[in-house]
Scaffold this active site. Structure first.
Site, mmCIF file in Angstrom:
data_model
loop_
_atom_site.group_PDB
_atom_site.id
_atom_site.type_symbol
_atom_site.label_atom_id
_atom_site.label_comp_id
_atom_site.label_asym_id
_atom_site.label_seq_id
_atom_site.Cartn_x
_atom_site.Cartn_y
_atom_site.Cartn_z
ATOM 1 N N LYS A 184 3.656 7.141 -0.754
ATOM 2 C CA LYS A 184 3.806 7.612 -2.067
ATOM 3 C C LYS A 184 3.402 8.904 -2.121
ATOM 4 O O LYS A 184 2.602 9.426 -1.310
ATOM 5 C CB LYS A 184 3.269 6.683 -2.842
ATOM 6 C CG LYS A 184 3.410 5.169 -2.886
ATOM 7 C CD LYS A 184 4.732 4.916 -3.667
ATOM 8 C CE LYS A 184 5.740 3.886 -3.015
ATOM 9 N NZ LYS A 184 5.177 2.245 -3.419
HETATM 10 C C1 LIG Z 1 5.771 0.995 -3.339
HETATM 11 C C2 LIG Z 1 6.595 0.235 -4.473
HETATM 12 C C3 LIG Z 1 5.760 -0.805 -5.097
HETATM 13 C C4 LIG Z 1 4.379 -1.317 -4.833
HETATM 14 O O1 LIG Z 1 3.918 -1.390 -3.568
HETATM 15 P P1 LIG Z 1 2.610 -1.793 -2.983
HETATM 16 O O2 LIG Z 1 2.789 -1.483 -1.789
HETATM 17 O O3 LIG Z 1 2.151 -2.915 -3.716
HETATM 18 O O4 LIG Z 1 1.710 -0.731 -3.851
HETATM 19 C C5 LIG Z 1 6.677 -1.643 -6.094
HETATM 20 N N1 LIG Z 1 7.681 -1.159 -6.324
HETATM 21 C C6 LIG Z 1 8.599 0.039 -5.832
HETATM 22 C C7 LIG Z 1 9.966 0.224 -5.958
HETATM 23 C C8 LIG Z 1 7.895 0.583 -4.590
HETATM 24 O O5 LIG Z 1 8.573 1.574 -3.961
#
Ligand SMILES: *Cc1c(COP(=O)(O)O)cnc(C)c1O
Length: 378
Positions: A184
């Site tokens: 992210k």
């Molecule tokens: C990254 C992401 C999440 C959450 O992911 P985690 O790995 O649980 O932190 C949720 N929704 C979307 C659209 C994502 O790209």
């Protein structure tokens, strides 16, 4: 040319990040301490919301938001299937039903025009996803939500820093969820945060993430069915340190996306993402191209891979995942735009520290691969 395999993505780390983590280790305060509070305060300020509640991941944040909204068995939540599976699983965790509305073919986001006809007397909430950092067309959604008394939960996990008419992702809905997985824009190892303006929602979120304890955090008094969704101090320290330099991180990602845009503009058969109308800032999460339907994507992926360039099918729609097919009987043809888009999109290597020469290499390899498939007019 250096022909090692390129990474799909990688986090950015500085000496400050390392020092922040080491400070927490030395403090011996590893959970529910001052760093989490500082991260939450800074995050709320950044998104322009009143409260931010740190959680252990984007997924647990989504679940905590759905549970806090009081969504339960037989309730319906309108959302999109062009997303990461967590944005729909969080609805199933509360035994409610996701209702998938098709997407806009240009923005890849839930198309507000499809919402009205999806509403029933069981609809309780809208859960739009800001896909690839592109903010959804929120105004019509908020209008529908107001008229029908629906809760709005933004999945902003891919959109930290994105702005629509100067307003940041995460400040539109009743609650919004961010994630800090290493790919992210800002990373905390693992982690997430839920933003909101309503103090009652914030209190409930804080209780649910901490075993349903009451507001005073009385250790063995549990007023709700809670969870351990806490964000540890070590992760919060990394998140805060990265948030402190988010403008620089987003600017560098913007530059990498610009290098791609420039080189792909004239490549026949390859479409790129353009900011939706009203976007005042697009925070780049991934770099996704859209191949002309006559180009065989599997062949392209294979040719890129052989040249050391990874790529990913992104997204593979939620309703066609084996678990969803089996449980709900979903089949191809149910969401024509979502399916057409997901058959042609491809994520290329992308991260904050990518070099111009690496982008050049990806594009040169892609150009050759597409050319060999008979589509390259240039
Ligand atoms: C990254 C992401 C999440 C959450 O992911 P985690 O790995 O649980 O932190 C949720 N929704 C979307 C659209 C994502 O790209």
């Amino acid at each position: 040319m250096d022909l090692h395999d390129l990474p799909m993505s990688e986090p950015d780390i500085t000496e400050d990040d390392i020092a922040a983590v080491v400070d927490v280790l030395k403090s011996k305060r590893w959970s529910l301490g001052p760093v989490l509070e500082a991260f939450e305060d800074a995050f709320a300020r950044y998104t322009g919301t009143k409260y931010a509640v740190g959680v252990s991941s984007g997924t647990t944040g989504l679940h905590a938001a759905v549970a806090t909204a009081g969504i339960g068995p037989s309730d319906q939540v309108v959302t999109s299937a062009f997303s990461f599976v967590a944005s729909s699983n969080c609805i199933l965790y509360e035994n409610a039903d996701p209702v998938f509305v098709d997407i806009d073919p240009d923005t890849f986001n839930l198309d507000p025009a499809g919402i009205e006809s999806a509403l029933t007397d069981r609809t309780r909430a809208l859960l739009p996803i800001h896909v690839f950092g592109q903010i959804c067309d929120m105004e019509p959604m908020l209008r529908i939500a107001r008229n029908r008394d629906l809760v709005v939960i933004e999945d902003a996990c891919e959109a930290i820093g994105s702005e629509h008419r100067g307003r940041k992702a995460g400040s539109f809905g009743d609650m919004a969820v961010f994630g800090f997985y290493p790919n992210k824009q800002i990373a905390a190892g693992e982690g997430g945060i839920v933003t909101c303006d309503d103090p009652a929602l914030a209190t409930r979120l804080r209780s649910l993430r901490n075993q349903g304890r009451d507001e005073m955090g009385t250790w063995l008094r549990h007023i709700h069915l809670g969870y351990n969704y806490r964000l540890g101090e070590i992760n919060a320290a990394l998140g805060l340190s990265q948030l402190n330099r988010i403008d620089d991180l987003l600017a560098r990602r913007d530059r990498v996306a610009g290098w791609y845009n420039e080189r792909l503009r004239d490549l026949d058969g390859v479409g790129t993402m353009t900011p939706a109308p009203g976007t005042t800032r697009l925070s780049w999460f991934v770099y996704v191209i859209r191949l002309h339907p006559t180009i065989d994507r599997t062949t392209i992926i294979d040719r890129l891979q052989r040249a050391g360039v990874p790529s990913r099918i992104y997204f593979s729609p939620i309703h066609l995942q084996p678990y969803y097919r089996e449980r709900f009987g979903y089949r191809e043809g149910m969401l024509p735009v979502t399916e057409a888009v997901s058959q042609t999109t491809l994520a290329l290597p992308f991260h904050t520290n990518m070099k111009e020469a690496e982008v050049e290499r990806v594009v040169a390899t892609l150009r050759k691969a597409v050319g060999a498939s008979g589509r390259d007019g240039g």
